[in-house]
Design a protein around this motif. Structure first.
Motif, PDB file in Angstrom:
ATOM      1  N   GLY A  39      49.667 -18.699  37.317  1.00 18.65           N
ATOM      2  CA  GLY A  39      50.777 -17.760  37.410  1.00 18.65           C
ATOM      3  C   GLY A  39      52.107 -18.472  37.588  1.00 18.65           C
ATOM      4  N   MET A  40      53.171 -17.726  37.475  1.00 15.55           N
ATOM      5  CA  MET A  40      54.507 -18.310  37.611  1.00 15.55           C
ATOM      6  C   MET A  40      54.773 -18.810  39.033  1.00 15.55           C
ATOM      7  N   ASN A  41      53.977 -18.362  39.994  1.00 11.94           N
ATOM      8  CA  ASN A  41      54.081 -18.853  41.364  1.00 11.94           C
ATOM      9  C   ASN A  41      52.932 -19.796  41.704  1.00 11.94           C
ATOM     10  N   ALA A  42      52.265 -20.304  40.673  1.00 10.84           N
ATOM     11  CA  ALA A  42      51.157 -21.267  40.804  1.00 10.84           C
ATOM     12  C   ALA A  42      49.864 -20.626  41.273  1.00 10.84           C
ATOM     13  N   HIS A  43      49.771 -19.294  41.261  1.00  6.90           N
ATOM     14  CA  HIS A  43      48.490 -18.722  41.663  1.00  6.90           C
ATOM     15  C   HIS A  43      47.422 -19.014  40.612  1.00  6.90           C
ATOM     16  N   LEU A  44      46.206 -19.167  41.088  1.00  6.94           N
ATOM     17  CA  LEU A  44      45.024 -19.328  40.248  1.00  6.94           C
ATOM     18  C   LEU A  44      44.135 -18.134  40.537  1.00  6.94           C
TER      19      LEU A  44
ATOM     20  N   PRO B 118      50.294 -17.743  46.767  1.00  9.91           N
ATOM     21  CA  PRO B 118      50.809 -18.763  47.681  1.00  9.91           C
ATOM     22  C   PRO B 118      50.497 -18.422  49.133  1.00  9.91           C
ATOM     23  N   GLY B 119      50.037 -19.434  49.866  1.00 11.47           N
ATOM     24  CA  GLY B 119      49.633 -19.250  51.254  1.00 11.47           C
ATOM     25  C   GLY B 119      48.143 -19.066  51.429  1.00 11.47           C
ATOM     26  N   THR B 120      47.404 -18.885  50.332  1.00 15.55           N
ATOM     27  CA  THR B 120      45.954 -18.712  50.417  1.00 15.55           C
ATOM     28  C   THR B 120      45.296 -20.018  50.843  1.00 15.55           C
ATOM     29  N   PRO B 121      44.473 -20.010  51.882  1.00 20.74           N
ATOM     30  CA  PRO B 121      43.762 -21.230  52.278  1.00 20.74           C
ATOM     31  C   PRO B 121      42.899 -21.760  51.134  1.00 20.74           C
TER      32      PRO B 121
ATOM     33  N   LEU C 164      49.232  -8.934  46.783  1.00 18.19           N
ATOM     34  CA  LEU C 164      49.914  -9.495  45.620  1.00 18.19           C
ATOM     35  C   LEU C 164      51.365  -9.856  45.924  1.00 18.19           C
ATOM     36  N   ALA C 165      51.775 -11.015  45.463  1.00 20.51           N
ATOM     37  CA  ALA C 165      53.165 -11.446  45.599  1.00 20.51           C
ATOM     38  C   ALA C 165      54.052 -10.628  44.662  1.00 20.51           C
ATOM     39  N   PRO C 166      55.325 -10.445  45.016  1.00 20.01           N
ATOM     40  CA  PRO C 166      56.233  -9.664  44.169  1.00 20.01           C
ATOM     41  C   PRO C 166      56.285 -10.153  42.721  1.00 20.01           C
ATOM     42  N   ILE C 167      56.271 -11.471  42.501  1.00 17.10           N
ATOM     43  CA  ILE C 167      56.336 -11.986  41.136  1.00 17.10           C
ATOM     44  C   ILE C 167      55.077 -11.624  40.352  1.00 17.10           C
ATOM     45  N   THR C 168      53.932 -11.575  41.037  1.00 15.57           N
ATOM     46  CA  THR C 168      52.685 -11.187  40.377  1.00 15.57           C
ATOM     47  C   THR C 168      52.740  -9.727  39.957  1.00 15.57           C
ATOM     48  N   VAL C 169      53.281  -8.879  40.826  1.00 16.47           N
ATOM     49  CA  VAL C 169      53.435  -7.456  40.507  1.00 16.47           C
ATOM     50  C   VAL C 169      54.380  -7.288  39.325  1.00 16.47           C
TER      51      VAL C 169
ATOM     52  N   THR D 143      53.127   0.432  36.541  1.00 21.09           N
ATOM     53  CA  THR D 143      51.882   0.592  37.289  1.00 21.09           C
ATOM     54  C   THR D 143      52.026  -0.004  38.681  1.00 21.09           C
ATOM     55  N   VAL D 144      51.581   0.735  39.682  1.00 14.71           N
ATOM     56  CA  VAL D 144      51.625   0.255  41.064  1.00 14.71           C
ATOM     57  C   VAL D 144      50.502  -0.750  41.276  1.00 14.71           C
ATOM     58  N   LEU D 145      50.878  -1.965  41.655  1.00 13.14           N
ATOM     59  CA  LEU D 145      49.917  -3.020  41.955  1.00 13.14           C
ATOM     60  C   LEU D 145      50.208  -3.523  43.360  1.00 13.14           C
ATOM     61  N   THR D 146      49.202  -3.529  44.210  1.00  9.80           N
ATOM     62  CA  THR D 146      49.419  -3.973  45.586  1.00  9.80           C
ATOM     63  C   THR D 146      48.443  -5.061  46.011  1.00  9.80           C
TER      64      THR D 146
END
Length: 244
Positions: A134-139, A144-147, A157-162, A173-176
């Motif tokens: 993802g654009m915030n480096a999520h896999l 971000p912050g996930t152990p 979900l981070a705002p950028i992911t939403v 679409t509402v994504l939380t």
């Protein structure tokens, strides 16, 4: 980790499909994780072609879905299940008994995470786990912050992911929340594969693969993984230093 750079997104997609086909030839009963999103589409197209040409045999393997938006299933356009069914399973008349995906509508999502963890461990662990970034480096939906040592879990979900996630839907679409395999699964997979293409990913790729290793940059975990394969097109690799 081993970084491979290809001239075009199509070349990268074919290389990813070739990795999967080679894995199936070596171990037909492989347990393989597929992501959804824009990155794997080309790979899946090649794999469908390979299957129809007899170059890849999926009859004995099991495919696991990487993640899902909480509250959605395959009937929801834009869901991960809908994507994988539309772009892969339905095109091959894939045996549903050989598919394992999160039930993101389950009343007890923690139990659903435990079910998926148990499924993977009872099948001898993951042979291949393929992820995008993802654009915030999520896999997956490991934000971000996930152990790094989490298995399957529910994520906020981070705002950028939403924001970026809206492109998969036909209307706002509402994504939380998401439900996702964890970074510990990636660490334990016999082969971890990251696929990425496009210059818009170049910055986060460079930060993830050559920057500081931190849970703030989930994909930086790949720097610790000798078994990781990084497949990039030239655009995604544009900001890497000393990359060939």
């Amino acid at each position: 980790m081993k970084i491979s750079i290809y001239p075009t997104p199509d070349d990268m997609s074919k290389a990813a499909a070739d990795l999967v086909a080679a894995q199936l030839a070596e171990k037909p009963t492989s347990l393989i994780v597929f992501p959804s999103g824009s990155s794997p589409t080309g790979m899946l197209q090649y794999l469908v072609q390979y299957a129809k040409e007899g170059k890849a045999d999926f009859s004995q393997c099991t495919i696991i879905g990487l993640d899902e938006w909480v509250g959605m299933d395959e009937r929801d356009y834009g869901s991960c299940k809908h994507y994988l069914h539309t772009n892969f399973f339905n095109l091959l008349d894939f045996d549903p008994e050989r598919v394992a995906m999160f039930d993101a509508k389950a009343e007890d999502l923690e139990a659903e995470c435990a079910r998926m963890n148990s499924f993977i461990s009872s099948h001898g662990g993951l042979d291949v786990m393929i992820v995008g970034i993802g654009m915030n480096a999520h896999l997956g939906l490991n934000e971000p912050g996930t152990p790094f040592d989490l298995y399957a879990h529910v994520s906020e979900l981070a705002p950028i992911t939403v924001e970026v996630g809206q492109k998969y839907f036909q209307q706002a679409t509402v994504l939380t929340q998401g439900i996702t395999l964890g970074l510990q699964h990636l660490t334990e997979a016999k082969m971890a594969v990251l696929i990425a293409s496009g210059e818009n990913k170049a910055g986060i790729i460079a930060e993830s693969l050559q920057g500081h290793i931190s849970t703030d940059v989930p994909a930086s975990i790949l720097q610790n993984m000798s078994h990781a394969r990084i497949l990039l097109d030239a655009g995604a690799a544009a900001k890497l230093e000393h990359a060939s």
